[in-house]
Design a protein around this motif. Structure first.
Motif, short mmCIF file in Angstrom:
data_model
loop_
_atom_site.label_atom_id
_atom_site.label_comp_id
_atom_site.label_asym_id
_atom_site.label_seq_id
_atom_site.Cartn_x
_atom_site.Cartn_y
_atom_site.Cartn_z
N TRP A 35 0.81 -1.24 0.12
CA TRP A 35 -0.10 -0.03 0.00
C TRP A 35 1.06 1.12 0.01
O TRP A 35 0.55 2.10 -0.72
CB TRP A 35 -0.84 -0.06 0.95
N THR A 40 0.66 3.73 -3.15
CA THR A 40 0.02 5.23 -2.90
C THR A 40 0.79 6.07 -3.49
O THR A 40 0.35 7.20 -4.01
CB THR A 40 0.09 5.59 -1.46
N THR A 44 -4.83 11.46 -1.79
CA THR A 44 -4.28 10.54 -1.86
C THR A 44 -3.27 10.09 -0.95
O THR A 44 -2.99 9.21 -0.30
CB THR A 44 -3.51 10.12 -3.29
N ARG A 101 -4.44 8.94 2.37
CA ARG A 101 -4.98 7.78 2.17
C ARG A 101 -3.79 6.65 2.78
O ARG A 101 -4.13 5.43 2.82
CB ARG A 101 -5.45 7.27 0.91
N ARG A 141 -2.67 6.13 5.44
CA ARG A 141 -2.82 5.67 6.69
C ARG A 141 -3.84 4.44 6.63
O ARG A 141 -4.21 3.69 7.58
CB ARG A 141 -3.52 6.68 7.53
N GLU A 142 -4.77 4.37 5.48
CA GLU A 142 -5.92 3.36 5.42
C GLU A 142 -5.29 1.86 5.56
O GLU A 142 -5.89 1.01 6.23
CB GLU A 142 -6.38 3.44 4.10
N ASN A 143 -3.87 1.56 5.06
CA ASN A 143 -3.56 0.43 5.01
C ASN A 143 -1.87 0.15 5.52
O ASN A 143 -1.45 -0.78 4.84
CB ASN A 143 -3.76 -0.29 3.64
#
Length: 374
Positions: free
Chosen positions: A150, A154, A201, A204, A206-208
């Motif tokens: 991820w 990113t 973006t 994001r 931190r999402e995964n």
């Protein structure tokens, strides 16, 4: 030389090569086995026996790029496998010889760079789909897993999103040359709009990608080569080498925006470091950046003409760069500084690739916002 396309920006014009020629089949197999070898603490021992192949059999730019990225992953795995005690002091000859020769033939450095770890390290799951999160897989990794993949994906999405921005910089400078306020307004609006997408973006990540996993399982292998001997590489004659590791600071995007928008930074250790990192960019990216830095100056044109609509869009651009730097600072603290302090890390609080970030990113953020026009 072309440096950007309407759909790709600083990403390669065609998708990265998914495999090497048959003569390098063992290298591709080793890429697949690397996470397991690292988990078992056996990576260096196996990589020392890497089968030799003649890099002259690499015929296309895509094949050479994949081979360079593959050798870079192998080299960093071999050196940093035991980083918790101390990284190794040499790259095994089986890796070092072809790595140094290939890198030099491509005008690159034998170290894991952002170009190899990010810009040329992905594939689309649906070949007709976007170069974006949800449709990206990583071609080469270390331990692997969701967090590492991820993190890389990113950055790839950000680079792909930036394509309109790169072209808008060219259009903006052309508009200054031809005294075309309408074209300049459109270019500034595109830059500002694209920066909003890029910021969304970046958040994001931190999402995964968990900070602890990043710090302990991803970042260690992105360290540079400090006083490392490249065994058997005639080009270095046994002299230890020092190279910075892979870092988003090797992306051309932020220095491009500073150059295009006339953002100036007072001299400090990070500025010196960032200028040094330019030689880690592909040569065509360096050339493009140098051309933009030569002008003409968008900011000087705006100051002279005093057009309110142009200034509004320019300020949106400045605010976009500033917000990106704010987010980058927050992520750096969250993913590097805090874990380093919690674990009393022997690596200290250096940024990805070894950058001295903590004391300077806030300064750069303030300097960015100081460029707002009245």
């Amino acid at each position: 030389m072309r440096t950007a396309t309407p759909t790709r920006g600083f990403l390669p014009e065609t998708d990265p090569a998914p495999r090497l020629p048959d003569a390098f089949r063992a290298w591709d197999a080793m890429v697949a086995e690397l996470p397991g070898l690292l988990a078992a603490g056996r990576a260096r021992a196996v990589l020392e026996q890497l089968p030799q192949a003649d890099i002259r059999e690499l015929e296309t730019p895509g094949e050479r790029e994949r081979a360079l990225g593959t050798l870079s992953v192998f080299g960093h795995a071999a050196v940093h496998e035991s980083w918790r005690q101390a990284s190794a002091s040499s790259v095994p000859a089986a890796i070092a010889r072809p790595w140094v020769t290939l890198a030099h033939s491509m005008g690159r450095l034998p170290v894991l760079t952002y170009a190899s770890h990010g810009q040329n390290n992905w594939k689309r799951l649906r070949p007709d789909g976007p170069v974006g999160l949800g449709n990206l897989a990583v071609l080469r990794n270390f331990f692997g897993g969701l967090d590492e993949n991820w993190f890389v994906a990113t950055h790839v999405e950000i680079e792909g999103q930036a394509a309109p921005l790169v072209l808008a910089v060219v259009a903006g400078q052309r508009a200054v040359e031809t005294n075309d306020p309408g074209e300049l307004l459109a270019a500034l609006r595109t830059i500002a709009d694209t920066l909003e997408q890029i910021h969304a973006t970046l958040v994001r990540v931190r999402e995964n990608c968990d900070p602890y996993i990043f710090f302990t399982r991803v970042q260690p292998f992105m360290q540079g080569m400090k006083n490392v001997v490249y065994e058997g590489a005639a080009e270095f004659g046994g002299v230890p080498q020092n190279f910075a590791g892979g870092s988003g600071a090797q992306s051309t995007l932020m220095p491009l925006l500073d150059a295009a928008l006339g953002i100036r930074h007072a001299g400090d250790a990070l500025i010196t470091y960032l200028h040094e990192l330019r030689r880690y960019m592909p040569a065509e990216h360096q050339d493009f950046l140098a051309q933009v830095e030569q002008g003409p100056s968008i900011r000087a044109y705006l100051v002279e003409c005093g057009d309110r609509r142009l200034n509004e869009q320019y300020n949106r651009c400045i605010e976009g760069v500033g917000r990106f730097r704010e987010e980058h600072l927050a992520i750096s603290i969250e993913y590097i500084q805090k874990p380093a302090r919690q674990q009393a890390s022997m690596r200290g609080e250096q940024g990805t690739g070894g950058s001295p970030f903590v004391g300077y990113l806030e300064k750069h953020r303030k300097e960015t916002f100081s460029n707002l026009l009245p």
